[in-house]
Design a protein around this motif. Sequence first.
Motif, short mmCIF file in Angstrom:
data_model
loop_
_atom_site.label_atom_id
_atom_site.label_comp_id
_atom_site.label_asym_id
_atom_site.label_seq_id
_atom_site.Cartn_x
_atom_site.Cartn_y
_atom_site.Cartn_z
N HIS A 83 -2.60 -1.16 -10.18
CA HIS A 83 -2.69 -1.60 -8.78
C HIS A 83 -4.08 -1.36 -8.21
O HIS A 83 -4.60 -2.18 -7.45
CB HIS A 83 -1.65 -0.86 -7.93
N TYR A 135 3.61 6.03 -3.02
CA TYR A 135 4.16 5.00 -3.91
C TYR A 135 5.57 5.39 -4.36
O TYR A 135 6.50 4.57 -4.37
CB TYR A 135 3.23 4.83 -5.10
N TRP A 149 5.31 -3.24 0.51
CA TRP A 149 5.08 -4.67 0.29
C TRP A 149 5.13 -5.00 -1.20
O TRP A 149 5.66 -6.06 -1.59
CB TRP A 149 3.73 -5.08 0.86
N LEU A 150 4.57 -4.11 -2.04
CA LEU A 150 4.59 -4.35 -3.48
C LEU A 150 6.01 -4.36 -4.03
O LEU A 150 6.28 -4.99 -5.05
CB LEU A 150 3.76 -3.29 -4.21
N THR A 164 0.27 4.95 2.44
CA THR A 164 0.48 4.43 1.09
C THR A 164 1.91 3.94 0.90
O THR A 164 2.14 2.91 0.25
CB THR A 164 0.14 5.49 0.04
N ARG A 207 2.07 0.53 2.53
CA ARG A 207 1.41 -0.52 1.74
C ARG A 207 2.18 -0.79 0.45
O ARG A 207 2.30 -1.94 0.01
CB ARG A 207 -0.02 -0.08 1.43
N SER A 208 2.73 0.26 -0.15
CA SER A 208 3.48 0.09 -1.40
C SER A 208 4.79 -0.65 -1.17
O SER A 208 5.30 -1.31 -2.09
CB SER A 208 3.75 1.45 -2.04
N ASN A 248 -6.51 -3.89 -9.77
CA ASN A 248 -6.31 -5.24 -9.25
C ASN A 248 -6.55 -5.35 -7.75
O ASN A 248 -6.42 -6.44 -7.18
CB ASN A 248 -4.88 -5.71 -9.58
N PHE A 278 -4.82 -3.99 -5.26
CA PHE A 278 -3.64 -3.93 -4.40
C PHE A 278 -3.59 -2.64 -3.59
O PHE A 278 -3.01 -2.61 -2.50
CB PHE A 278 -2.36 -4.08 -5.23
N ILE A 279 -4.14 -1.56 -4.13
CA ILE A 279 -4.24 -0.29 -3.42
C ILE A 279 -5.66 0.22 -3.60
O ILE A 279 -6.19 0.21 -4.72
CB ILE A 279 -3.23 0.75 -3.96
N THR A 280 -6.28 0.65 -2.52
CA THR A 280 -7.66 1.16 -2.58
C THR A 280 -7.66 2.60 -2.05
O THR A 280 -7.89 2.83 -0.86
CB THR A 280 -8.60 0.28 -1.75
#
Length: 383
Positions: A337, A167, A198-199, A192, A195-196, A340, A342-344
């Motif tokens: 995150h 992140y 995109w956030l 990560t 994926r981050s 919610n 957004f990250i698992t």
Amino acid sequence: MRAMTYRGPYKIRVEEKDRPRIEHPRDAIVRVTLATICGSDLHLYHGLMPDTRIGHTFGHEFVGIVDEVGPAVENLQVGDRVLVPFNVYCGTCFFCARGLYSNCHNVNPNATAVGGIYGYSHTTGGYDGGQAEYVRVPFADVGPTLIPEWMSDRDAVPLTDAVSTGYFGAQLADVVEGDVVVVLGAGPVGLTAARSSWLMGAGRVIVVDHLDYRLEKARTWAYAETVNFSQVKDVVLTLKRMTDGLGADAVIDAVGAEADGNLLQHVTAAKLKLQGGSPIALNWAIDAVRKGGTVSVMGAYGPMFSAVKFGDAMNKGLTLRMNQTPVKRQLPRLFEHVRNGFITPSDLLTHTFPLDDIAEAYHVFATKLDGCVKPAIVPGGGQ
């Protein structure tokens, strides 16, 4: 207690060690319920980091239950369930006061750059790590963070480093809406970071690796395009062609010192103890980013004398941003995150081993067997 101990390159075992004790009023003792093996642990395992001493216990990603606290610890109580950032830091020095917890000035007598890190050789302070039943946590009133009741240990433990670092890598990449982001490395940090991104507003994310199962994870978990660098003649040229000949707006180096190691590394690091990294990924990043772009460095490097293309970076007008992650700063956003969806983080833990089988866990992880993305280690009592 039972703990993993280092016996030399590729040689680790579980042995009985003295249970850690309170050595300073601000210490705590944490009973480890879940730990992991990090990709940067493989640099130690392969003998690539200087001053990795026999008997050292690895492990900078762990969660557990507070078992004992020193008399000056005010923010923790026995029985608290905590995640412990990989940074050891005092919380009060010049750098900690500015949120640069990974650069604490008071915890590492062996370096002036990085602060302390659990279980990561004596170049980062010589603190024993969490691949054990118990660990001593210095400055426990500022480092450990209470795990929310709704969060499992398996979601919490990657936040101690891998997820926070990925992140942070996306943060340092200075992503703006619509940017093309390239991530080098599809380990947990790179996944990560992808994926981050995109956030942060990325319009396109491309992940580079050479392992098909990790690239599949990048496609399905990080929703990224992928490039297998072992299947292309020139990875930089391939990335340039994918970006209209310009290069990416930002490149995140999530490889670092190359966990597999190359011949030069094994000679200069494992044998001569002269350096702790190879510049290959970093030079790819410098070459693959567009002029005026940003290179974010998350990969773990030790001292290096190998040539980095710094002149190219200067002439291209690049912004280079890097640091060890100040984990505590990332946690409030990451908690939200995770909550919610957004990250698992737990999705990254593909294998689980008891502590007594940690040698097998290192072997599986290091040799990339059975599609292993990240192994979890259970001393006992984990969720």
